[in-house]
Motif scaffolding. Structure first.
Motif, mmCIF file in Angstrom:
data_model
loop_
_atom_site.group_PDB
_atom_site.id
_atom_site.type_symbol
_atom_site.label_atom_id
_atom_site.label_comp_id
_atom_site.label_asym_id
_atom_site.label_seq_id
_atom_site.Cartn_x
_atom_site.Cartn_y
_atom_site.Cartn_z
ATOM 1 N N MET A 39 48.078 34.290 36.401
ATOM 2 C CA MET A 39 48.165 35.532 36.023
ATOM 3 C C MET A 39 48.456 35.376 34.599
ATOM 4 O O MET A 39 49.282 34.834 33.904
ATOM 5 C CB MET A 39 49.353 36.274 36.579
ATOM 6 C CG MET A 39 49.473 37.631 36.160
ATOM 7 S SD MET A 39 50.886 38.629 37.095
ATOM 8 C CE MET A 39 52.290 38.132 36.501
ATOM 9 N N PRO A 40 47.588 36.126 33.806
ATOM 10 C CA PRO A 40 47.843 36.067 32.323
ATOM 11 C C PRO A 40 49.137 36.867 31.762
ATOM 12 O O PRO A 40 49.751 37.614 32.475
ATOM 13 C CB PRO A 40 46.573 37.063 31.800
ATOM 14 C CG PRO A 40 46.186 37.638 33.129
ATOM 15 C CD PRO A 40 46.453 37.209 34.233
ATOM 16 N N ALA A 41 49.592 36.431 30.922
ATOM 17 C CA ALA A 41 50.861 36.855 30.081
ATOM 18 C C ALA A 41 50.776 38.240 30.024
ATOM 19 O O ALA A 41 51.907 38.939 30.257
ATOM 20 C CB ALA A 41 51.451 36.294 29.056
ATOM 21 N N GLU A 42 49.702 38.957 29.339
ATOM 22 C CA GLU A 42 49.540 40.315 29.100
ATOM 23 C C GLU A 42 48.327 40.732 29.632
ATOM 24 O O GLU A 42 47.421 40.906 28.645
ATOM 25 C CB GLU A 42 49.784 40.508 27.620
ATOM 26 C CG GLU A 42 51.132 39.758 26.977
ATOM 27 C CD GLU A 42 52.392 41.171 27.392
ATOM 28 O OE1 GLU A 42 51.764 42.222 27.628
ATOM 29 O OE2 GLU A 42 53.359 40.511 27.316
ATOM 30 N N PRO A 43 48.250 41.081 30.791
ATOM 31 C CA PRO A 43 46.764 41.696 31.083
ATOM 32 C C PRO A 43 46.516 43.109 30.707
ATOM 33 O O PRO A 43 47.675 43.960 30.379
ATOM 34 C CB PRO A 43 47.073 41.803 32.786
ATOM 35 C CG PRO A 43 48.589 41.386 32.993
ATOM 36 C CD PRO A 43 49.194 41.010 31.994
ATOM 37 N N GLY A 44 45.329 43.426 30.320
ATOM 38 C CA GLY A 44 45.040 44.784 29.811
ATOM 39 C C GLY A 44 44.969 45.590 30.942
ATOM 40 O O GLY A 44 45.051 45.310 32.302
ATOM 41 N N SER A 45 44.734 47.010 30.924
ATOM 42 C CA SER A 45 44.392 47.911 31.762
ATOM 43 C C SER A 45 43.053 47.900 32.396
ATOM 44 O O SER A 45 42.862 48.618 33.390
ATOM 45 C CB SER A 45 44.799 49.436 31.282
ATOM 46 O OG SER A 45 43.749 49.671 30.317
ATOM 47 N N ARG A 46 42.019 46.909 31.975
ATOM 48 C CA ARG A 46 40.710 46.853 32.438
ATOM 49 C C ARG A 46 40.514 45.426 32.514
ATOM 50 O O ARG A 46 40.796 44.633 31.536
ATOM 51 C CB ARG A 46 39.884 47.531 31.655
ATOM 52 C CG ARG A 46 38.487 47.449 31.916
ATOM 53 C CD ARG A 46 37.427 48.415 31.359
ATOM 54 N NE ARG A 46 36.066 48.041 31.762
ATOM 55 C CZ ARG A 46 35.125 48.880 31.295
ATOM 56 N NH1 ARG A 46 35.310 49.706 30.068
ATOM 57 N NH2 ARG A 46 33.889 48.607 31.497
ATOM 58 N N ALA A 47 39.892 44.808 33.796
ATOM 59 C CA ALA A 47 39.557 43.332 33.808
ATOM 60 C C ALA A 47 38.247 43.289 34.613
ATOM 61 O O ALA A 47 38.089 44.025 35.396
ATOM 62 C CB ALA A 47 40.732 42.749 34.402
ATOM 63 N N ARG A 48 37.767 42.010 34.703
ATOM 64 C CA ARG A 48 36.705 41.710 35.503
ATOM 65 C C ARG A 48 37.256 40.917 36.632
ATOM 66 O O ARG A 48 38.008 40.106 36.314
ATOM 67 C CB ARG A 48 35.543 40.998 34.680
ATOM 68 C CG ARG A 48 34.890 41.914 33.868
ATOM 69 C CD ARG A 48 33.329 41.119 33.614
ATOM 70 N NE ARG A 48 32.665 41.348 34.602
ATOM 71 C CZ ARG A 48 31.957 42.423 34.965
ATOM 72 N NH1 ARG A 48 31.940 43.524 34.209
ATOM 73 N NH2 ARG A 48 31.285 42.412 36.119
ATOM 74 N N ILE A 49 36.601 41.124 37.724
ATOM 75 C CA ILE A 49 36.962 40.124 39.049
ATOM 76 C C ILE A 49 35.699 39.268 38.948
ATOM 77 O O ILE A 49 35.950 38.148 38.733
ATOM 78 C CB ILE A 49 37.075 40.872 39.984
ATOM 79 C CG1 ILE A 49 38.192 41.976 40.077
ATOM 80 C CG2 ILE A 49 37.276 40.170 41.320
ATOM 81 C CD1 ILE A 49 38.641 42.957 41.359
ATOM 82 N N ALA A 50 34.611 39.836 39.310
ATOM 83 C CA ALA A 50 33.438 39.102 39.159
ATOM 84 C C ALA A 50 32.883 38.875 37.814
ATOM 85 O O ALA A 50 32.709 40.026 37.108
ATOM 86 C CB ALA A 50 32.314 39.650 40.175
ATOM 87 N N PRO A 51 32.075 37.515 37.506
ATOM 88 C CA PRO A 51 31.491 37.625 35.915
ATOM 89 C C PRO A 51 30.285 38.649 35.977
ATOM 90 O O PRO A 51 29.931 39.301 36.963
ATOM 91 C CB PRO A 51 31.022 36.343 35.982
ATOM 92 C CG PRO A 51 31.618 35.685 37.268
ATOM 93 C CD PRO A 51 31.996 36.647 38.394
#
Length: 200
Positions: A39-51
């Motif tokens: 888990m990233p230390a500071e996830p944003g409110s938008r992310a990718r699951i699949a490239p």
């Protein structure tokens, strides 16, 4: 031998990280500890699951996380993992595979994942789905009902009835936008259907 030793050490590091992370609520919860692995230390409110270049039909999952009183909840981590378009979990560092991601809700409780529509497991009757977990900082982590799709022919009446209401309603109605991207909404109700959830 070195590979096996490395795997064992990696598992121990994951276990140590879990012991230092949030407690698991709503047991039993197989695999909940893997939420914290990578888990990233500071996830944003938008992310990718699949490239971006993943094969399959592009899909966006959006939602709002709210307290049981209906107030938008900022700073909540939502974790998701899924199969690829063929219904397989590409191998990764955990049994959740490579297609996984984390977001932290914004000030309005909103989150977004960009991905591809998951395939159903080959040779099984399970409908297409995305696994979802919630991390409430200072309280705990728990899984919620999978995101499933009401246009999936594998989603039977019996499977609809098995929706437990964990985290709110998990059946979504996907709609293609003008660019051909599936738009899916999965709102989350914190603590809904979670045994022993302690409200503030």
């Amino acid at each position: 031998m070195k590979t096996l030793l490395g795997l064992v050490l990696s598992c121990l590091l994951v276990a140590d990280a879990v012991r230092a992370a949030e407690p698991v609520l709503g047991l039993p919860c197989e695999g909940c500890e893997l939420v914290f692995a990578g888990m990233p230390a500071e996830p944003g409110s938008r992310a990718r699951i699949a490239p971006v270049d993943a094969k399959g039909e592009p899909m966006t999952i959006e939602g709002t996380v709210r307290t049981r009183d209906g107030v938008a909840a900022a700073g909540i981590v939502v974790y998701a993992y899924q199969t690829d378009a063929h219904g397989s979990y590409p191998r990764g560092n955990t049994r959740h595979g490579l297609l996984r991601g984390w977001v932290r809700t914004d000030a309005q409780g909103r989150y977004r994942f960009d991905t591809v529509r998951p395939g159903a497991y080959p040779m099984r009757s399970d409908p297409q789905h995305v696994h979802l977990h919630v991390v409430e900082p200072g309280r705990g982590t728990y899984y919620i009902d999978d995101l499933v799709f009401d246009d999936d022919p594998r989603l039977t009446a019996a499977q609809r009835e098995r929706q437990s209401g964990r985290g709110g309603y998990g059946i979504a109605h996907p709609v293609r936008d003008a660019d051909g991207v599936w738009q899916v909404r999965r709102d989350i109700a914190l603590g809904a259907g979670i045994p022993a959830y302690l409200a503030d």
